[in-house]
Design a protein around this motif. Structure first.
Motif, PDB file in Angstrom:
ATOM      1  N   HIS A 110       0.823  -1.217   0.000  1.00  0.00           N
ATOM      2  CA  HIS A 110       0.000   0.000   0.000  1.00  0.00           C
ATOM      3  C   HIS A 110       0.857   1.267   0.000  1.00  0.00           C
ATOM      4  O   HIS A 110       0.438   2.291  -0.539  1.00  0.00           O
ATOM      5  N   LEU A 111       2.061   1.199   0.567  1.00  0.00           N
ATOM      6  CA  LEU A 111       2.978   2.340   0.447  1.00  0.00           C
ATOM      7  C   LEU A 111       3.385   2.514  -1.014  1.00  0.00           C
ATOM      8  O   LEU A 111       3.448   3.644  -1.514  1.00  0.00           O
ATOM      9  N   GLN A 112       3.667   1.418  -1.704  1.00  0.00           N
ATOM     10  CA  GLN A 112       3.957   1.502  -3.140  1.00  0.00           C
ATOM     11  C   GLN A 112       2.814   2.187  -3.882  1.00  0.00           C
ATOM     12  O   GLN A 112       3.037   3.060  -4.736  1.00  0.00           O
ATOM     13  N   GLU A 113       1.575   1.811  -3.543  1.00  0.00           N
ATOM     14  CA  GLU A 113       0.405   2.384  -4.217  1.00  0.00           C
ATOM     15  C   GLU A 113       0.282   3.883  -3.918  1.00  0.00           C
ATOM     16  O   GLU A 113      -0.039   4.684  -4.806  1.00  0.00           O
ATOM     17  N   GLN A 116       2.953   5.714  -5.871  1.00  0.00           N
ATOM     18  CA  GLN A 116       2.540   5.769  -7.278  1.00  0.00           C
ATOM     19  C   GLN A 116       1.560   6.909  -7.511  1.00  0.00           C
ATOM     20  O   GLN A 116       1.692   7.702  -8.438  1.00  0.00           O
ATOM     21  N   ASP A 117       0.579   6.987  -6.638  1.00  0.00           N
ATOM     22  CA  ASP A 117      -0.479   7.985  -6.796  1.00  0.00           C
ATOM     23  C   ASP A 117       0.056   9.399  -6.663  1.00  0.00           C
ATOM     24  O   ASP A 117      -0.287  10.292  -7.455  1.00  0.00           O
ATOM     25  N   VAL A 118       0.920   9.619  -5.694  1.00  0.00           N
ATOM     26  CA  VAL A 118       1.367  10.980  -5.410  1.00  0.00           C
ATOM     27  C   VAL A 118       2.419  11.461  -6.413  1.00  0.00           C
ATOM     28  O   VAL A 118       2.629  12.666  -6.569  1.00  0.00           O
ATOM     29  N   ASN A 240      13.606  17.295  -3.847  1.00  0.00           N
ATOM     30  CA  ASN A 240      12.781  18.458  -3.533  1.00  0.00           C
ATOM     31  C   ASN A 240      11.287  18.192  -3.709  1.00  0.00           C
ATOM     32  O   ASN A 240      10.502  19.109  -3.932  1.00  0.00           O
ATOM     33  N   LEU A 241      10.905  16.936  -3.588  1.00  0.00           N
ATOM     34  CA  LEU A 241       9.499  16.561  -3.748  1.00  0.00           C
ATOM     35  C   LEU A 241       8.614  17.234  -2.702  1.00  0.00           C
ATOM     36  O   LEU A 241       7.419  17.447  -2.921  1.00  0.00           O
ATOM     37  N   ASN A 242       9.197  17.606  -1.571  1.00  0.00           N
ATOM     38  CA  ASN A 242       8.447  18.238  -0.485  1.00  0.00           C
ATOM     39  C   ASN A 242       7.706  19.489  -0.953  1.00  0.00           C
ATOM     40  O   ASN A 242       6.643  19.824  -0.435  1.00  0.00           O
ATOM     41  N   ALA A 243       8.277  20.161  -1.942  1.00  0.00           N
ATOM     42  CA  ALA A 243       7.712  21.435  -2.396  1.00  0.00           C
ATOM     43  C   ALA A 243       6.452  21.282  -3.232  1.00  0.00           C
ATOM     44  O   ALA A 243       5.677  22.228  -3.361  1.00  0.00           O
ATOM     45  N   ILE A 244       6.248  20.094  -3.817  1.00  0.00           N
ATOM     46  CA  ILE A 244       5.132  19.939  -4.760  1.00  0.00           C
ATOM     47  C   ILE A 244       4.185  18.818  -4.350  1.00  0.00           C
ATOM     48  O   ILE A 244       3.273  18.471  -5.101  1.00  0.00           O
ATOM     49  N   LEU A 245       4.374  18.280  -3.149  1.00  0.00           N
ATOM     50  CA  LEU A 245       3.606  17.118  -2.710  1.00  0.00           C
ATOM     51  C   LEU A 245       2.103  17.401  -2.793  1.00  0.00           C
ATOM     52  O   LEU A 245       1.594  18.340  -2.190  1.00  0.00           O
ATOM     53  N   LEU A 336      -0.296   7.787   5.834  1.00  0.00           N
ATOM     54  CA  LEU A 336      -1.667   7.538   6.287  1.00  0.00           C
ATOM     55  C   LEU A 336      -2.159   8.661   7.189  1.00  0.00           C
ATOM     56  O   LEU A 336      -3.339   9.044   7.138  1.00  0.00           O
ATOM     57  N   MET A 337      -1.280   9.197   8.013  1.00  0.00           N
ATOM     58  CA  MET A 337      -1.646  10.328   8.877  1.00  0.00           C
ATOM     59  C   MET A 337      -2.036  11.543   8.046  1.00  0.00           C
ATOM     60  O   MET A 337      -2.988  12.257   8.364  1.00  0.00           O
ATOM     61  N   LEU A 338      -1.301  11.779   6.960  1.00  0.00           N
ATOM     62  CA  LEU A 338      -1.578  12.937   6.107  1.00  0.00           C
ATOM     63  C   LEU A 338      -2.877  12.757   5.333  1.00  0.00           C
ATOM     64  O   LEU A 338      -3.721  13.655   5.292  1.00  0.00           O
ATOM     65  N   GLY A 339      -3.016  11.585   4.693  1.00  0.00           N
ATOM     66  CA  GLY A 339      -4.163  11.363   3.828  1.00  0.00           C
ATOM     67  C   GLY A 339      -4.109  12.272   2.610  1.00  0.00           C
ATOM     68  O   GLY A 339      -3.189  13.076   2.439  1.00  0.00           O
ATOM     69  N   LYS A 340      -5.090  12.170   1.746  1.00  0.00           N
ATOM     70  CA  LYS A 340      -5.102  12.968   0.518  1.00  0.00           C
ATOM     71  C   LYS A 340      -5.208  14.465   0.805  1.00  0.00           C
ATOM     72  O   LYS A 340      -4.664  15.296   0.077  1.00  0.00           O
TER      73      LYS A 340
END
Length: 484
Positions: A110-113, A116-118, A240-245, A336-340
């Motif tokens: 599920h972490l892989q999923e 993938q989504d993000v 630098n993915l933090n900037a566009i998450l 999971l804590m963050l969620g969409k």
């Protein structure tokens, strides 16, 4: 004082001695030591006090503001640590049968999923154990793709002049030549310089977006089309993915492969070469070459590892088992804590904090390297003017910040900006903390205008005063020897 210097003959701490019945009789004579081992002889109390004192001298995210640019040194929620250390996870053996590993395999799947989504990629492998290893696997997959197609004349990787140093190093390790592409005065890639570099020799390009200059590349779709039209692939450095998450996805920018520093964006512990995780995501073209093992799901819903048998074109294994599972678990819990809804808030607050801090530092007298650009999650100030007028260097500011109880930002990187400081407050810091940092930076500038000498001698309150950097490099003293 070193622990060796506290040693006294015959002093010992027997409570922690290993419980073993092995004696020298069990060890072949040829393998027995002929000399004393040379470990310090100290009591348990000596050890506890020594290492407790050492820990109190450290700067860390748990104790100090740590605005380290391009490294996203943000707080690691304790709930992620505690849940990842649950008995079922902590005591799970990596060689346990699949039917006894469904819980942990479910988490990894599920972490892989989620990743993938993000990121907008088609598949994810969690095997790489660090960002550099993720980079290596990404370029190795690009090479495997070209080689299988018979495109062996593609022997060049393009890297921007502002790239992380690991980018060209990775390309060379994978057997490529590196071609540098310049960035312009606004921090963007020069398209007119890129076109002549592309051709049948182009294997791909390595980009960070936002870049290490702290700005977002607005021409990314045009760059992607040019590289793809030339037959090359695009690699995304996810530092630098933090900037566009949750805001924009590398897959939507048409990247073919991405590595993600889970120990940055997904708030797991950093460490010198580990713990870490450099999970990789790939587009459709590169799925067959992903490093193994990664987790798959059967039609019945059970989970299993996909290894060399199911993925014969894989570039292989990067670790003994399945990557740094403990770190990946922490990232999974954090996600999971963050969620969409929480994902985009990370980018929003990281960007807000960075732009607020950037404008405040400009207000108190610091020069921005790219004044016409909005910051992403980090930005660069240059002390070129202060170095010329006041002899105040980036090193001086960095050392003086230690006296204010703050760790310094990254200095002298990227190399193309003179006397630069790459600053990243992250989303986890409050306005009060950022304002204290601004006040400290303003104080340093004010002091430099009146009397530069105390700054040149800083730090004054740290356990060690300013070291001779040149001597430390040329004459390192790394080995303790007993004096007679």
């Amino acid at each position: 004082m070193l622990i060796f210097e506290q040693s006294k003959v015959s002093r010992q701490a027997v409570a922690q001695a290993p419980n073993t019945k092995m004696t020298s009789e069990h060890i072949p004579v040829a393998l027995q030591r002929a000399t004393k081992l040379g470990l310090p002889e100290v009591s348990e109390l000596d050890v506890v006090r020594h290492y407790t004192r050492l820990s109190q001298k450290n700067f860390s995210i748990d104790t100090h503001f740590y605005p380290l640019g391009s490294c996203t040194m943000k707080y690691n929620p304790r709930v992620c640590n505690s849940l990842a250390m649950s008995d079922g996870f902590l005591n799970h053996h990596p060689l346990a049968p699949t039917e006894l590993s469904q819980g942990i395999l479910s988490c990894m799947y599920h972490l892989q999923e989620i990743l993938q989504d993000v990121t907008g990629m088609q598949a994810v492998s969690l095997t790489p154990m660090a960002g550099a290893q993720g980079e290596f696997s990404g370029i190795a997959m690009i090479k495997a793709y070209h080689d299988e197609r018979g495109d062996t004349q593609r022997n060049e990787i393009i890297c921007p002049d502002a790239a992380h140093g690991t980018n060209p190093a990775t390309a060379i390790m994978c057997g490529y030549k590196v071609k540098e592409i310049r960035t312009n005065r606004d921090g963007n890639i020069n398209i007119h310089d890129l076109i002549p570099l592309l051709g049948p020799q182009t294997a791909g390009i390595m980009l960070t977006n936002p870049s290490t200059l702290g700005v977002f590349e607005p021409n990314i779709t045009e760059i992607a089309k040019l590289v793809h039209d030339a037959g090359g692939l695009l690699y995304y450095d996810g530092a630098n993915l933090n900037a566009i998450l949750g805001k924009v996805r590398p897959g939507d920018m048409d990247f073919d492969v991405i590595h993600m520093n889970l120990h940055k964006t997904f708030s797991t512990p950093h460490g010198g070469g580990g713990p870490g995780s450099g999970a990789i995501g790939v587009g459709k073209r590169l799925i067959p070459y992903m490093p193994v093992p990664y987790v798959g799901q059967s039609e019945e819903g059970s989970y299993h590892y996909i290894d060399e048998k199911q993925a014969p074109k894989t570039i292989g294994r990067l670790s003994a088992f399945a990557g740094n599972v403990g770190v990946n678990l922490r990232a999974y819990i954090y996600a999971l804590m963050l969620g969409k809804e929480g994902m985009p808030r990370i980018a929003e607050f990281a960007t807000l904090n960075a732009n607020y801090l950037m404008k405040e530092l400009e207000r108190v007298g610091y020069q921005l390297a790219y004044p016409n650009r909005r910051a992403s999650h980090e930005f660069i100030v240059t002390l070129k003017k202060q170095a010329k007028d006041l002899s105040l260097t980036a090193t001086d500011v960095a050392k003086t910040l230690l006296d204010y109880g703050m760790h310094a930002p990254t200095i002298y990187f990227p190399l193309l900006v003179a006397e630069c400081m790459l600053i990243e407050p992250t989303e986890t810091e409050s306005k009060q903390t950022i304002d204290k940092f601004v006040a400290a930076m303003a104080d340093i500038l004010k002091q430099a205008n009146t009397d530069i000498e105390p700054i040149k001698q800083a730090p004054h309150t740290a356990p060690n005063r300013r070291l001779d950097d040149a001597k430390a490099v040329k004459q390192p003293n790394l080995v303790w020897q007993e004096t007679v």
